[in-house]
Structures are given as C-alpha cells and as structure tokens.
Design an enzyme around this catalytic site. Structure first.
Site, mmCIF file in Angstrom:
data_model
loop_
_atom_site.group_PDB
_atom_site.id
_atom_site.type_symbol
_atom_site.label_atom_id
_atom_site.label_comp_id
_atom_site.label_asym_id
_atom_site.label_seq_id
_atom_site.Cartn_x
_atom_site.Cartn_y
_atom_site.Cartn_z
ATOM 1 N N ASP A 84 0.846 -1.198 0.000
ATOM 2 C CA ASP A 84 0.000 0.000 0.000
ATOM 3 C C ASP A 84 0.883 1.250 0.000
ATOM 4 O O ASP A 84 1.712 1.415 0.908
ATOM 5 C CB ASP A 84 -0.884 -0.044 1.261
ATOM 6 C CG ASP A 84 -1.991 0.983 1.230
ATOM 7 O OD1 ASP A 84 -2.400 1.394 0.130
ATOM 8 O OD2 ASP A 84 -2.472 1.352 2.327
ATOM 9 N N HIS A 85 0.742 2.094 -0.991
ATOM 10 C CA HIS A 85 1.522 3.341 -1.114
ATOM 11 C C HIS A 85 3.034 3.097 -1.034
ATOM 12 O O HIS A 85 3.725 3.713 -0.200
ATOM 13 C CB HIS A 85 1.125 4.359 -0.028
ATOM 14 C CG HIS A 85 -0.273 4.852 -0.147
ATOM 15 N ND1 HIS A 85 -0.644 5.799 -1.058
ATOM 16 C CD2 HIS A 85 -1.401 4.507 0.508
ATOM 17 C CE1 HIS A 85 -1.953 6.026 -0.943
ATOM 18 N NE2 HIS A 85 -2.435 5.247 -0.011
HETATM 19 P P1 13P Z 1 -8.589 4.851 5.670
HETATM 20 O O1 13P Z 1 -7.652 4.654 6.804
HETATM 21 O O2 13P Z 1 -9.144 6.234 5.630
HETATM 22 O O3 13P Z 1 -9.647 3.798 5.631
HETATM 23 O O4 13P Z 1 -7.747 4.694 4.324
HETATM 24 C C1 13P Z 1 -7.118 3.477 4.055
HETATM 25 C C2 13P Z 1 -6.379 3.558 2.784
HETATM 26 O O5 13P Z 1 -6.784 4.201 1.841
HETATM 27 C C3 13P Z 1 -5.134 2.782 2.676
HETATM 28 O O6 13P Z 1 -4.488 3.009 1.476
#
Ligand code: 13P
Length: 280
Positions: A84-85
């Site tokens: 993620d990211h």
């Molecule tokens: P939230 O923590 O706002 O649910 O976002 C999660 C997210 O987009 C992880 O990439």
C-alpha cells in the site's frame, strides 16, 4: 490461495461491486480478516504499508506470515497480498519477498516523473505476474488543508503510458477520519471511467456514507481501501474489554478482544460493497 488482483478486480468491475482492501497491522488482524472473509466466501486484498511492514519485521516476514496462515487456516478464498503506497524500492523488495501485488505511489512527483517511476515498477512486476496499482492527484490525510483532485489528462497518460492494472485517482477522498463530509467529485469519476478501462480504486474508504458507497460503486469503483474503520472498531472492543476485565493481563486475550467489533465492521462493509456478488 495467494493471487494478484487482476482477475478479482476485473470481475468486480464487470459485476458492479467492489473488493475490500483491508490494511493489516499484525498477526491477530491478519487472522481475523482471513477468517471472516473465508466465512463470507469473498476474495480479499490485504494491504501492507511501508511503516506496517517495518512494524511487523519487513516484507519477508509479512509474506511468510500471510502465506503460512493461509495454509494453517485452510483458507480457500483468493487472497491478494498488496503493498500500500509503496516507493519503487518498497515495491521491488516486496515482490522479491513474495508479495503478489503492489501500489506504486509516485503521485507526489510531477506527472512525467510519476509515469517514469510507475512504468519501471510495472516492467519489473509484470515479468513476475504481479499486479500494479498507481495514483494520480494527491490522496492525503483528512487533516491536510488541501487534497489535489486528479487531472483527467494525467489519469489518461498514466494509464496509457505505463500498463498499470488499476488506478487510484484523487476524487476528494482522503485517509483517516473525515472532519466533514467528503466532497467526492462524481463528474470526475465518470470522466475517468469513460476514458480508462482498468478497475478504479477508492482510498480513504473509512467514514464514507452508505449512500456515497452505493454511488461510488455504481460509478465504477471496484476496490475500496479500509484501515481507520477497523482501527476504530478494534479499539472499541478493546476499550470495552479492558474496562470490564481489570484483572486480565494476558496479551492474547487483550489484543483479540477487538475481534468481534472488527468482524461486525468487515461484514457491514462487505455488504455495502456487494462483494458477495463474486459468487455468481
Ligand atoms: P482509511 O484509513 O481512511 O480507511 O484509508 C485506508 C487507505 O486508503 C489505505 O491506502
């Protein structure tokens, strides 16, 4: 079964529903999410940020933990293990250590640089059967003074020039607890959907209203990222447990006390996303 997200997201796009991406933070969360999704018989994407990976001991530990749990728990649903990211280095490290999918986030750079970095990751990933998500615009924190909406031409360029498998455009969404109702730009989402044929991703799914989710999925969102909602649910269960069990000090009982609230939230979201359509 560990898989990339290509089939599950393409199927979701066709069927007008969304696949949940839940961020994992530790062994207990991973077990809870896997068990619940197996019970619901839906595919799931487990997201690991760079900081969560460091917290858990690194990409190798994360992928071995998830792979071992899938085996030991007899998990039969498709599970995608996704960065993620990530930076380019995160993505490459995670791929080399068993991840099946990555999100390269080069959105802080100008579009030419974003395209260049994303393309390099796509080349590395696709040779190894790994799916790639990328971001356009700026999906920051809900506390940021300004989040930058994706530019439609940038979305088209990133899609056409890199070969990514899913796109996360900034459409007024942000990570964390929304301080006010998010101003989601449905016109922009429709425009992106018209121009781009790969699945679209919504980050910052926590705190989005039921009505907005219904609309977002109708307007083409096929993957929704959730982290904060599960943190809040877990804390609620934990706080309640600690208040009522002052003598308990067994860490296993304490950490797992948020399970029931997490399960409720997972089921609520999966119902909102219509993920069970996957069965048909
Ligand atoms: P939230 O923590 O706002 O649910 O976002 C999660 C997210 O987009 C992880 O990439």
């Amino acid at each position: 079964m560990l898989v990339n997200f290509i089939d599950m997201l393409n199927k979701a796009k066709e069927g007008n529903y969304a696949i949940p991406h839940f961020n994992i933070n530790n062994l207990e969360w991973t077990k809870i999410i896997l068990e619940k999704c197996e019970d619901l018989k839906i595919p799931v994407i487990l997201g690991v940020s760079s900081s969560a990976s460091k917290y858990m001991g690194g990409w190798f530990v994360c992928s071995n933990m998830v792979g071992s749990l899938i085996k030991e728990m007899n998990i039969t649903i498709p599970v995608c293990l996704h960065v993620d990211h990530g930076t380019k280095e995160d993505c490459i490290n995670a791929i080399n250590n068993g991840f099946t999918s990555v999100m390269i986030d080069a959105s802080k750079y100008k579009i030419d640089e974003n395209i260049k970095i994303t393309k390099e990751v796509v080349e590395y990933a696709h040779q190894r059967g790994i799916s790639v998500e990328a971001e356009v615009g700026s999906i920051g924190l809900t506390t940021d003074s300004e989040n930058i909406y994706a530019d439609i031409n940038d979305c088209i360029r990133l899609y056409k020039e890199t070969g990514i498998n899913a796109l996360a455009p900034a459409i007024g969404n942000a990570h964390g607890i929304y301080l006010e109702k998010p101003r989601l730009n449905y016109e922009l989402l429709d425009e992106i959907k018209r121009e781009i044929s790969i699945p679209l991703v919504l980050h910052g799914g926590s705190g989005i209203s039921h009505e907005d989710f219904e609309k977002l999925i109708k307007h083409g969102i096929s993957k929704v990222n959730i982290n904060t909602d599960l943190q809040i649910a877990w804390k609620k269960g934990l706080t309640n447990f600690l208040e009522n069990n002052k003598e308990v000090y067994d860490p296993r009982k304490i950490i797992l006390s948020g399970k029931e609230e997490m399960n409720k939230k997972i089921e609520e979201l999966v119902n909102l996303f219509n993920t069970k359509m996957w069965l048909f």
